[in-house]
Design an enzyme around this catalytic site. Structure first.
Site, PDB file in Angstrom:
ATOM      1  N   ARG A  23       0.879  -1.184   0.000  1.00 28.97           N
ATOM      2  CA  ARG A  23       0.000   0.000   0.000  1.00 28.97           C
ATOM      3  C   ARG A  23       0.905   1.218   0.000  1.00 28.97           C
ATOM      4  O   ARG A  23       1.786   1.344   0.839  1.00 28.97           O
ATOM      5  CB  ARG A  23      -0.901  -0.036   1.241  1.00 28.97           C
ATOM      6  CG  ARG A  23      -1.768   1.210   1.442  1.00 28.97           C
ATOM      7  CD  ARG A  23      -2.770   1.375   0.295  1.00 28.97           C
ATOM      8  NE  ARG A  23      -3.762   2.382   0.571  1.00 28.97           N
ATOM      9  CZ  ARG A  23      -3.591   3.690   0.434  1.00 28.97           C
ATOM     10  NH1 ARG A  23      -2.434   4.189   0.048  1.00 28.97           N
ATOM     11  NH2 ARG A  23      -4.577   4.524   0.685  1.00 28.97           N
ATOM     12  N   GLU A  31     -11.458   4.936  -5.575  1.00 29.41           N
ATOM     13  CA  GLU A  31     -11.773   3.512  -5.711  1.00 29.41           C
ATOM     14  C   GLU A  31     -12.149   3.184  -7.152  1.00 29.41           C
ATOM     15  O   GLU A  31     -12.875   3.930  -7.797  1.00 29.41           O
ATOM     16  CB  GLU A  31     -12.922   3.133  -4.779  1.00 29.41           C
ATOM     17  CG  GLU A  31     -12.621   3.346  -3.312  1.00 29.41           C
ATOM     18  CD  GLU A  31     -11.441   2.535  -2.803  1.00 29.41           C
ATOM     19  OE1 GLU A  31     -11.248   1.391  -3.266  1.00 29.41           O
ATOM     20  OE2 GLU A  31     -10.697   3.054  -1.951  1.00 29.41           O
ATOM     21  N   ARG A  74      -0.964  -5.198   4.819  1.00 32.33           N
ATOM     22  CA  ARG A  74      -0.275  -4.767   3.601  1.00 32.33           C
ATOM     23  C   ARG A  74       1.013  -4.056   4.000  1.00 32.33           C
ATOM     24  O   ARG A  74       1.023  -3.277   4.954  1.00 32.33           O
ATOM     25  CB  ARG A  74      -1.151  -3.818   2.779  1.00 32.33           C
ATOM     26  CG  ARG A  74      -2.447  -4.447   2.314  1.00 32.33           C
ATOM     27  CD  ARG A  74      -3.328  -3.468   1.585  1.00 32.33           C
ATOM     28  NE  ARG A  74      -3.720  -2.358   2.457  1.00 32.33           N
ATOM     29  CZ  ARG A  74      -4.620  -1.440   2.145  1.00 32.33           C
ATOM     30  NH1 ARG A  74      -5.226  -1.467   0.969  1.00 32.33           N
ATOM     31  NH2 ARG A  74      -4.921  -0.474   2.989  1.00 32.33           N
TER      32      ARG A  74
END
Length: 142
Positions: A23, A31, A74
């Site tokens: 990330r 998104e 992540r």
């Protein structure tokens, strides 16, 4: 090495034979369509741009900050393309594909990213002109 781009600010990489999801620190892209969250204006464009910048096989350097992982496990990183040193996080903000999003204590490049966002806004690039800013849901997105 990049294995796949997941969306505008997330990718899978090969870390010495282990697959890891990365990330990008300090930024947030809208998104994409078909993701886990409702699609937002500019999400598909951000995903496409990140995929153009980091196609599979691209060597990258990952720079960490204070925390190594987020709550989704992540790897958190500032991403640099190895071939030319492009600071991908900054580029995505500067070119209007992302806005800044800072979470303490991971703020090593906060000033650089904030300056890039101000420049993108002033120049009317990407999400700042196309969407009125980040986090704007697409019509009809659920």
């Amino acid at each position: 090495m990049v294995l796949a781009v997941i969306d505008g600010d997330t990718m899978d990489v090969d870390l010495g034979g282990r697959r890891a999801t990365v990330r990008f620190i300090g930024i947030d892209t809208p998104e994409k369509t078909g993701g886990y969250l409702p699609a937002e204006c500019g999400g598909d464009a951000a995903t496409l741009r990140t995929a153009e910048l980091l196609p599979p096989g691209t060597e990258v350097h990952l720079q960490r900050d204070q925390e190594l992982y987020d709550r989704y496990d992540r790897l958190l990183a500032y991403v640099y393309r190895a071939a030319d040193g492009l600071f991908v996080n900054r580029y995505l903000v500067l070119d209007g594909y992302a806005g800044t999003m800072h979470f303490e204590p991971n703020t090593q490049h906060r000033a650089v990213l904030d300056t890039a966002e101000a420049a993108a806004r002033a120049a009317g690039r990407g999400i700042w002109v196309d969407c009125g800013g980040p986090n704007q849901r697409l019509e009809g997105a659920s």
